[in-house]
Structures are given as structure tokens and as C-alpha cells.
Design an enzyme around this catalytic site. Structure first.
Site, short mmCIF file in Angstrom:
data_model
loop_
_atom_site.label_atom_id
_atom_site.label_comp_id
_atom_site.label_asym_id
_atom_site.label_seq_id
_atom_site.Cartn_x
_atom_site.Cartn_y
_atom_site.Cartn_z
N ASP A 49 -0.97 21.93 -12.98
CA ASP A 49 -1.50 20.75 -13.66
C ASP A 49 -0.98 20.81 -15.10
OD1 ASP A 49 -2.95 18.85 -15.09
OD2 ASP A 49 -4.82 19.20 -14.00
N LYS A 94 -3.70 10.49 -19.48
CA LYS A 94 -3.73 11.20 -20.75
C LYS A 94 -2.41 10.98 -21.51
CE LYS A 94 -7.63 12.47 -18.95
NZ LYS A 94 -7.85 13.74 -18.26
N ARG A 112 0.83 -1.20 0.00
CA ARG A 112 0.00 0.00 0.00
C ARG A 112 0.87 1.26 0.00
NH1 ARG A 112 -2.90 -0.33 4.76
NH2 ARG A 112 -1.76 1.42 5.62
N TYR A 118 -9.54 21.78 -15.27
CA TYR A 118 -10.24 20.52 -15.46
C TYR A 118 -11.55 20.52 -14.66
CZ TYR A 118 -11.39 15.62 -15.12
OH TYR A 118 -12.06 14.43 -15.15
C1 PLP Z 1 -8.37 14.13 -16.97
C2 PLP Z 1 -7.76 15.26 -16.25
C3 PLP Z 1 -7.65 15.26 -14.85
C4 PLP Z 1 -8.21 14.12 -14.01
O1 PLP Z 1 -7.48 12.95 -14.22
P1 PLP Z 1 -8.09 11.45 -14.07
O2 PLP Z 1 -6.94 10.58 -14.39
O3 PLP Z 1 -9.23 11.36 -15.05
O4 PLP Z 1 -8.58 11.33 -12.67
C5 PLP Z 1 -7.01 16.32 -14.25
N1 PLP Z 1 -6.52 17.35 -14.96
C6 PLP Z 1 -6.63 17.40 -16.31
C7 PLP Z 1 -6.07 18.56 -17.05
C8 PLP Z 1 -7.25 16.35 -17.00
O5 PLP Z 1 -7.37 16.41 -18.33
#
Ligand code: PLP
Length: 383
Positions: A178, A203, A55, A107
Site C-alpha cells: 500500500d 489521497k 461495468r 490503514y
Molecule cells: C485512505 C486509505 C485507504 C483507504 O482508501 P479509501 O479511498 O478511503 O477507501 C487505504 N490505505 C491507506 C494508506 C489510506 O490512507
């Protein structure tokens, strides 16, 4: 491994070789998938291997984390079971009531979650972070965290990382970027002054739409970082080892993918400008995009694989265009090898800042003219 992390090897080399680690017992070129949930203790009760329980950590997960640290110029990286798990862990690791400044356009899932941050004793102000003065004006005595996304979903507006880092540090606050859409191929926020960088590794980092994962990387291991590590371990939001292995494999081609996706996106953006069905093309690579100059300074190797178009005839035309494509896939998410098209406002729902006439395009690795032809045919059919 360590000697590869600091010297100036390019992102492309670091990613392609996944730090050049092989499996020491078999001398396999590719690392194995470590499935063990627990680790054997030494006879003196110690843990010379450094591993105790799954974990908290796992060698396959750590390997993927080390690759991301190398790509971002980070001191350490943690992988989570999703991008949202990574992001929310940061906010939940704040130890006293904190004021957060976040971009208005981020997001959607995180924005909705942040709106209710009051239940944890924190407060948030959403500002247009393209406007540096607006950020300065929003700072309060207890501002402890700045949250920006650049280019930001789904308008691809650009925020000046260095300028926001200066404001954050003057306020003795942490800046988290981000960087999901940029990837380290296009922007490395930590050397620009950010303290934390996060990815939805679902992504571009993984890139094949077959893993849900998230990462947080830090410039230094201080007290806040220790709380983030502890919370991941306490909650068990660590990424699984198979997903980590797939992610490492996906990252080997990150540089090639992102450059190719950026080139195709730029080609499509230029060709869609002036199309009779298209009111506006949103892409930071276009000269008249409001963030173009800043993007040219802050981004390298391209302007990214994401663009949006707004349709002359509004929402119904947008939905009809998404319905008429054959090659583009109608799906949410981004950054995979297959091109995706999405009517963003209808998935974001009530209160979204996303225009209702907007289609978000995630450009994959298909031939650019095949993509263009399919989209133009759909635009024609929807008029
Ligand atoms: C998709 C996304 C998220 C969230 O990520 P998950 O893997 O779907 O939880 C956060 N920030 C951005 C810019 C995203 O495109």
C-alpha cells in the site's frame, strides 16, 4: 502511448502530460470524459473498439489507469470506486484458504476488515514488518499474501520492500504494498520486487480531496490478476468516468505537490522537535526516527507529507490543540492541498494501536510559516 510507457521518462514528465494523449477526433489536447454505459457492436457481432459494457471498462478510466501504470512501472492497473474496494478485491480474489501476513500498523479501515477475514476461509497474522526476522517467523506452509504499508499510518514506520519481497517470493507468495503515502514520486514498489501496489487514489494521486478512488497495479498479468479483473467486473466496483477524469487531471501536478508537501513536512518536523508541548515528533525524515536510514535508501525526493506529534500532556492536550487551530482543518483523510489535523485514536476507536496523545498531520500546499505559526499558537493555547 506505449512507447512512452517503457523508456525512462521521469514520473514528473509522465504525470504532467498524462501520457500525452489527445482526443483524436477533435485533436483536443485534453482527453474527453466518456459517459457511455455501452458500446455499439460491429455488424459481424464483434467489438472492434475493444469496449463492450461500462461495468467492465471505460476509456476515461483506462486512461487514468495507463497513467498510473506508467508512474509505477506496472504492466496493468485497475481503478476502483475507493481504496478499500481496491484492497478488499485483492483478498477476495484468493482462490483457496490462504494465510496472510500483514503489517501491524496499517490503514485502520483495512486492519479492521482483515480481522474478520476468517469468514472467507483465510487467516491473518499481524506482525511488526520493521522486524524482518519476525516476518520470517510468521511464514506458514499456506502463506500466500504479504501486505505492507510504508510509511505506515499513523506512526510512519518504514518497511524494507526488497527484503519482504525476498521472503514472499521464497514462500511463493505475493507481496502487495500500500503505497498511498509514498506515491510513485517517493517510492516505486514494483521495481523493488513487489508484485502488486495499491493506492487510495483519494489521497495524493488525486490530491484535491474531491474524489474517492483506489487503484491496484500489477507487475505481470497472471492468473491471480485475471481473478482480480473478473471480480471488479462482476461486482461493478469500477471507478466512474468523471472521477477518473478528475484523477487524471489531479495527477498532472502529483510530482510538484508531493515534493512541496515533503519539504514543508520536513521543515515542520524539525521545528516541532523540542517544542515544550511536544513529547515526540514522528517523521521518517528525522535522523532519530527508527526507519530513517532505510527511508533514505528506499525513498527518493523526500520523506513524505505526513507526520505525527505526541503531546506532553496527553490526550486532552491533543484534542484541545486540534480544537484550537484555525488554518489547519480538522478532518480525516490525507494528501490534499489543504493541511489536515486529526486526533487519530478517537476516529479509530477501541483496540487501536495508535497512541491517544497523537495528532496526525497531513501537510498541504500552504505557506510553511503560516502552518507553523498556526500550529504553535494552538499548542500554546492547549497547554
Ligand atoms: C485512505 C486509505 C485507504 C483507504 O482508501 P479509501 O479511498 O478511503 O477507501 C487505504 N490505505 C491507506 C494508506 C489510506 O490512507
Amino acid at each position: 502511448m506505449d512507447d512512452q510507457r517503457k523508456p525512462a521518462l521521469s514520473v514528473r514528465t509522465l504525470a504532467a502530460q498524462a501520457l500525452g494523449v489527445h482526443e483524436p477526433t477533435s485533436m483536443g489536447l485534453v482527453p474527453p470524459i466518456h459517459m457511455s454505459a455501452t458500446y455499439i457492436r460491429d455488424s459481424d457481432n464483434g467489438y472492434r473498439s475493444g469496449h463492450v459494457y461500462g461495468r467492465t471498462d471505460n476509456p476515461s478510466v483506462q486512461h487514468a489507469e495507463d497513467v498510473i501504470s506508467a508512474l509505477e512501472g506496472a504492466d496493468e492497473t485497475l481503478l476502483f470506486g475507493s481504496g478499500m474496494a481496491a484492497a478488499t478485491t485483492i483478498f477476495l480474489s484468493l482462490d483457496k484458504p490462504t494465510h496472510i501476513i500483514a503489517s501491524k500498523v496499517i490503514y485502520w479501515g483495512l486492519r479492521s476488515w482483515l480481522k474478520d477475514i476468517g469468514r472467507y476461509g483465510h487467516s491473518v497474522t499481524f506482525v511488526d514488518t520493521c522486524d524482518i526476522q519476525a516476518i520470517r517467523n510468521a511464514v506458514r506452509s499456506n502463506t500466500g499474501l504479504f501486505w505492507i504499508e510504508t510509511p505506515s499510518n499513523p506512526l510512519w514506520s518504514i518497511t524494507d520492500i526488497e527484503a519482504v519481497a525476498d521472503i514472499a517470493h521464497a514462500a511463493e507468495a505475493v507481496l502487495c504494498v500500500d503505497s498511498t503515502v509514498s506515491t510513485p514520486v517517493l517510492t516505486r514498489p514494483l521495481p523493488l520486487g513487489a508484485d502488486l501496489v495499491i493506492h487510495s487514489a483519494t489521497k495524493y494521486l488525486n490530491g484535491h480531496s474531491d474524489v474517492i478512488a483506489g487503484s491496484v497495479s500489477t507487475i505481470e498479468r497472471g492468473k491471480f490478476w485475471a481473478r482480480i479483473c473478473k471480480l471488479r467486473s462482476d461486482q461493478g466496483t469500477t471507478l466512474g468516468s468523471f472521477e477518473a477524469w478528475l484523477l487524471t487531471r489531479g495527477m498532472r501536478t502529483l510530482d510538484l505537490r508531493v515534493r512541496a508537501q515533503s519539504r514543508t513536512a520536513a521543515y515542520l518536523a524539525e521545528r516541532l522537535v523540542g517544542h515544550p508541548a511536544v513529547a515526540e515528533v514522528l517523521y521518517p525524515g528525522l535522523q532519530d526516527h527508527p526507519g530513517h536510514q532505510l527511508a533514505s535508501r528506499q525513498m527518493t525526493n523526500g520523506y513524505g507529507g505526513m507526520l505525527s506529534i505526541r503531546l506532553q500532556r496527553g490526550e486532552q492536550a491533543a484534542i484541545a490543540t486540534a480544537a484550537a487551530v484555525r488554518l489547519w482543518k480538522r478532518a480525516t483523510s490525507l494528501g490534499g492541498v489543504e493541511s489536515l489535523i486529526e486526533h487519530r485514536a478517537s476516529i479509530e476507536g477501541e483496540g487501536t494501536p495508535c497512541p491517544i496523545d497523537l495528532l496526525r498531520l497531513s501537510v498541504g500546499l500552504e505557506d510553511r510559516d503560516d502552518l507553523h505559526r498556526d500550529l504553535v499558537t494552538a499548542l500554546g493555547a492547549a497547554r
